[in-house]
Design a protein around this motif. Structure first.
Motif, PDB file in Angstrom:
ATOM      1  N   MET A 123       0.852  -1.190   0.000  1.00 20.78           N
ATOM      2  CA  MET A 123       0.000   0.000   0.000  1.00 20.78           C
ATOM      3  C   MET A 123       0.887   1.238   0.000  1.00 20.78           C
ATOM      4  SD  MET A 123      -3.229  -0.915   2.489  1.00 20.78           S
ATOM      5  CE  MET A 123      -2.204  -1.186   3.927  1.00 20.78           C
ATOM      6  N   GLU A 124       0.519   2.216  -0.822  1.00 19.44           N
ATOM      7  CA  GLU A 124       1.332   3.420  -0.998  1.00 19.44           C
ATOM      8  C   GLU A 124       0.470   4.666  -0.879  1.00 19.44           C
ATOM      9  OE1 GLU A 124       4.167   3.924  -4.494  1.00 19.44           O
ATOM     10  OE2 GLU A 124       2.558   5.328  -5.025  1.00 19.44           O
ATOM     11  N   PHE A 125       1.037   5.694  -0.247  1.00 17.18           N
ATOM     12  CA  PHE A 125       0.395   7.011  -0.200  1.00 17.18           C
ATOM     13  C   PHE A 125       1.443   8.060  -0.520  1.00 17.18           C
ATOM     14  CE2 PHE A 125      -0.701  10.938   2.042  1.00 17.18           C
ATOM     15  CZ  PHE A 125      -1.968  11.185   1.535  1.00 17.18           C
ATOM     16  N   ARG A 126       1.100   9.013  -1.379  1.00 12.04           N
ATOM     17  CA  ARG A 126       2.012  10.093  -1.736  1.00 12.04           C
ATOM     18  C   ARG A 126       1.266  11.421  -1.725  1.00 12.04           C
ATOM     19  NH1 ARG A 126       4.851   9.108  -6.960  1.00 12.04           N
ATOM     20  NH2 ARG A 126       4.625   6.894  -6.478  1.00 12.04           N
ATOM     21  N   GLY A 136       6.389  10.273  -0.370  1.00 12.50           N
ATOM     22  CA  GLY A 136       5.426   9.218  -0.119  1.00 12.50           C
ATOM     23  C   GLY A 136       5.986   8.120   0.759  1.00 12.50           C
ATOM     24  N   ILE A 137       5.116   7.207   1.143  1.00 13.61           N
ATOM     25  CA  ILE A 137       5.471   6.042   1.939  1.00 13.61           C
ATOM     26  C   ILE A 137       4.783   4.821   1.337  1.00 13.61           C
ATOM     27  CG2 ILE A 137       3.577   6.522   3.548  1.00 13.61           C
ATOM     28  CD1 ILE A 137       5.279   5.204   5.741  1.00 13.61           C
ATOM     29  N   TYR A 138       5.500   3.703   1.337  1.00 11.57           N
ATOM     30  CA  TYR A 138       5.007   2.465   0.725  1.00 11.57           C
ATOM     31  C   TYR A 138       5.359   1.315   1.658  1.00 11.57           C
ATOM     32  CZ  TYR A 138       4.419  -1.002  -3.067  1.00 11.57           C
ATOM     33  OH  TYR A 138       4.019  -2.046  -3.847  1.00 11.57           O
ATOM     34  N   ARG A 139       4.366   0.481   2.013  1.00  9.78           N
ATOM     35  CA  ARG A 139       4.612  -0.653   2.902  1.00  9.78           C
ATOM     36  C   ARG A 139       4.110  -1.931   2.258  1.00  9.78           C
ATOM     37  NH1 ARG A 139       2.614  -4.130   6.802  1.00  9.78           N
ATOM     38  NH2 ARG A 139       3.936  -4.405   8.662  1.00  9.78           N
ATOM     39  N   THR A 140       4.928  -2.987   2.325  1.00  9.52           N
ATOM     40  CA  THR A 140       4.550  -4.299   1.817  1.00  9.52           C
ATOM     41  C   THR A 140       4.284  -5.234   2.981  1.00  9.52           C
ATOM     42  OG1 THR A 140       6.831  -5.103   1.680  1.00  9.52           O
ATOM     43  CG2 THR A 140       5.960  -3.919  -0.227  1.00  9.52           C
ATOM     44  N   ASN A 141       3.593  -6.344   2.712  1.00  3.82           N
ATOM     45  CA  ASN A 141       3.204  -7.219   3.807  1.00  3.82           C
ATOM     46  C   ASN A 141       4.316  -8.142   4.277  1.00  3.82           C
ATOM     47  OD1 ASN A 141       3.109  -8.856   1.507  1.00  3.82           O
ATOM     48  ND2 ASN A 141       1.376 -10.059   2.245  1.00  3.82           N
ATOM     49  N   ASP A 142       5.550  -7.963   3.767  1.00  3.44           N
ATOM     50  CA  ASP A 142       6.694  -8.601   4.406  1.00  3.44           C
ATOM     51  C   ASP A 142       7.359  -7.639   5.393  1.00  3.44           C
ATOM     52  OD1 ASP A 142       7.919  -6.793   2.745  1.00  3.44           O
ATOM     53  OD2 ASP A 142       9.311  -8.224   1.847  1.00  3.44           O
ATOM     54  N   THR A 144       8.322  -4.550   4.963  1.00  8.39           N
ATOM     55  CA  THR A 144       9.282  -3.585   4.428  1.00  8.39           C
ATOM     56  C   THR A 144       8.575  -2.257   4.216  1.00  8.39           C
ATOM     57  OG1 THR A 144      10.592  -5.300   3.326  1.00  8.39           O
ATOM     58  CG2 THR A 144      10.818  -3.050   2.505  1.00  8.39           C
ATOM     59  N   ILE A 145       9.198  -1.173   4.675  1.00 12.31           N
ATOM     60  CA  ILE A 145       8.657   0.173   4.501  1.00 12.31           C
ATOM     61  C   ILE A 145       9.633   0.994   3.674  1.00 12.31           C
ATOM     62  CG2 ILE A 145       7.997   2.320   5.662  1.00 12.31           C
ATOM     63  CD1 ILE A 145       7.036   0.698   8.013  1.00 12.31           C
ATOM     64  N   GLN A 146       9.121   1.671   2.666  1.00 17.24           N
ATOM     65  CA  GLN A 146       9.948   2.537   1.824  1.00 17.24           C
ATOM     66  C   GLN A 146       9.430   3.972   1.896  1.00 17.24           C
ATOM     67  OE1 GLN A 146      11.585   1.828  -2.458  1.00 17.24           O
ATOM     68  NE2 GLN A 146       9.597   2.804  -2.762  1.00 17.24           N
ATOM     69  N   PHE A 147      10.341   4.903   2.165  1.00 17.18           N
ATOM     70  CA  PHE A 147      10.060   6.324   2.052  1.00 17.18           C
ATOM     71  C   PHE A 147      10.704   6.825   0.756  1.00 17.18           C
ATOM     72  CE2 PHE A 147      10.059   5.425   6.599  1.00 17.18           C
ATOM     73  CZ  PHE A 147       8.871   6.027   7.013  1.00 17.18           C
ATOM     74  N   SER A 169      15.021   7.345  -2.532  1.00 14.24           N
ATOM     75  CA  SER A 169      14.201   6.522  -1.641  1.00 14.24           C
ATOM     76  C   SER A 169      15.102   5.799  -0.654  1.00 14.24           C
ATOM     77  CB  SER A 169      13.381   5.495  -2.443  1.00 14.24           C
ATOM     78  OG  SER A 169      14.224   4.507  -3.020  1.00 14.24           O
ATOM     79  N   ILE A 170      14.489   5.276   0.387  1.00 17.91           N
ATOM     80  CA  ILE A 170      15.174   4.391   1.322  1.00 17.91           C
ATOM     81  C   ILE A 170      14.141   3.427   1.875  1.00 17.91           C
ATOM     82  CG2 ILE A 170      14.899   6.061   3.223  1.00 17.91           C
ATOM     83  CD1 ILE A 170      17.524   4.886   4.394  1.00 17.91           C
ATOM     84  N   ASP A 171      14.455   2.137   1.850  1.00 16.66           N
ATOM     85  CA  ASP A 171      13.540   1.178   2.453  1.00 16.66           C
ATOM     86  C   ASP A 171      14.254   0.428   3.564  1.00 16.66           C
ATOM     87  OD1 ASP A 171      14.552  -1.475   1.500  1.00 16.66           O
ATOM     88  OD2 ASP A 171      13.980  -0.727  -0.465  1.00 16.66           O
ATOM     89  N   GLY A 172      13.483  -0.042   4.515  1.00 17.19           N
ATOM     90  CA  GLY A 172      14.004  -0.786   5.656  1.00 17.19           C
ATOM     91  C   GLY A 172      13.096  -1.947   5.985  1.00 17.19           C
ATOM     92  N   THR A 173      13.681  -3.074   6.321  1.00 16.18           N
ATOM     93  CA  THR A 173      12.910  -4.258   6.670  1.00 16.18           C
ATOM     94  C   THR A 173      12.460  -4.182   8.126  1.00 16.18           C
ATOM     95  OG1 THR A 173      14.915  -5.483   7.256  1.00 16.18           O
ATOM     96  CG2 THR A 173      14.162  -5.638   4.972  1.00 16.18           C
ATOM     97  N   ASN A 174      11.621  -5.149   8.516  1.00 20.54           N
ATOM     98  CA  ASN A 174      11.133  -5.226   9.903  1.00 20.54           C
ATOM     99  C   ASN A 174      10.549  -3.888  10.345  1.00 20.54           C
ATOM    100  OD1 ASN A 174      10.543  -6.329  12.404  1.00 20.54           O
ATOM    101  ND2 ASN A 174      12.607  -5.964  13.230  1.00 20.54           N
ATOM    102  N   ASN A 175       9.627  -3.366   9.511  1.00 24.81           N
ATOM    103  CA  ASN A 175       8.975  -2.083   9.792  1.00 24.81           C
ATOM    104  C   ASN A 175       9.979  -0.955   9.980  1.00 24.81           C
ATOM    105  OD1 ASN A 175       6.206  -2.839   9.608  1.00 24.81           O
ATOM    106  ND2 ASN A 175       6.336  -3.781  11.641  1.00 24.81           N
TER     107      ASN A 175
END
Length: 309
Positions: A123-126, A136-142, A144-147, A169-175
């Motif tokens: 799910m993504e919101f920008r 924006g921010i994007y989160r997957t159900n594993d 992982t969150i990406q800004f 962008s930068i993404d990080g695992t484990n929320n």
């Protein structure tokens, strides 16, 4: 990778169908160009329209539908579409986890081509924060969150053949608590009237190797995203993208995706066929999913997006 039960995947598909049905019946408001200034010139003077600078002639209203690139992404890769200031957009991505080549046709049909399997969901919101700039921010159900952020540097015009935007962008695992992967790049866009657009995107992504950096030779990837959108009907598009790695870590198959897209008002729906579950930039850099025969596994999915302007 977290996988939902088949009921969750089916519910998501039903939601997509409801959205599709509701927006398809809506009439799309015709888009017209902004009116030109018609100020009456003073005696012996020159009208405002006749004295507009080239920069003023090249300005465009970001809220007006751009039929050549109507959405902010191709399938997974970004586009150069501008987001009006303080306006927003939302997107849902869904990839079923059963490979389309797994088993015979009868078995695949019984599984409704993967819809009864688990799914990778995002799910993504920008939101636009300055003219030409969006975050924006994007989160997957594993988990992982990406800004991400994007800023328009140059618009295509009669005097300049390309649109250019900076991307980060930068993404990080484990929320967003572990394994951070920053990315920097550019989005080069060439529009062809109202017929579509092509995009070339050189992007550097750090920390793409799953192994610790102390024991590997390459811990980053330089990829070249290439994609396009062709308008085949007034509101129907064919979309494709590929993201080959040019340098650095290159473990799997090249990420490749195709889609059939339908636009209805501020909504867009894509039926997606892809060889990757990669949704964030670091996941895209890690490539497609290989099968045991030296090729790639292919999966079905969909994207739904909604503009709030």
């Amino acid at each position: 990778m977290t996988r939902h039960l088949s009921t969750a995947s089916t519910a998501a598909l039903v939601l997509a169908a409801i959205t599709w049905t509701s927006v398809a019946s809506a009439q799309t408001t015709p888009v017209s160009s902004a009116p030109q200034a018609t100020a009456t010139p003073p005696a012996g003077g020159t009208s405002q329209a006749e004295t507009k600078t080239p920069a003023a002639e090249e300005e465009r209203d970001d809220a007006v539908l751009d039929r050549s690139q109507p959405d902010f992404t191709l399938i997974n890769l970004p586009t150069g579409l501008r987001l009006p200031r303080w306006k927003s957009a939302f997107r849902v991505t869904h990839r079923f986890t059963r490979p389309l080549g797994d088993g015979d046709f009868g078995s695949l049909a019984e599984d409704f081509f993967g819809l009864d399997s688990g799914a990778v969901i995002g799910m993504e919101f920008r939101i636009g924060i300055v003219p030409g700039g969006q975050v924006g921010i994007y989160r997957t159900n594993d988990r992982t969150i990406q800004f991400f952020g994007q800023y328009d540097l140059k618009q295509q015009s009669e005097s300049f053949p390309l649109g250019i935007a900076a991307y980060a962008s930068i993404d990080g695992t484990n929320n967003f608590r572990d394994s951070y992967s920053p990315a920097l790049g550019a989005i080069l866009t060439r529009e062809f009237g109202e017929h579509g657009a092509i995009h070339v995107e050189p992007i550097w992504v750090n920390n793409t190797n799953d192994k610790p950096s102390e024991i590997v030779d390459h811990n980053d990837t330089f990829l070249l995203g290439i994609g396009g959108r062709i308008r085949v009907r007034p509101t129907v598009y064919v979309v494709a993208e590929v993201a080959p790695r040019l340098a650095g870590f290159d473990p799997k198959k090249t990420s490749t995706s195709f889609a059939l897209e339908k636009r209805a008002g501020g909504h867009a729906f894509q039926l997606v066929f892809s060889n990757t579950f990669g949704l964030t930039m670091a996941q895209i850099a890690r490539g497609g999913e290989p099968n045991g025969d030296g090729g790639s596994n292919w999966y079905m999915g969909f994207n739904i997006s909604r503009k709030f302007f």
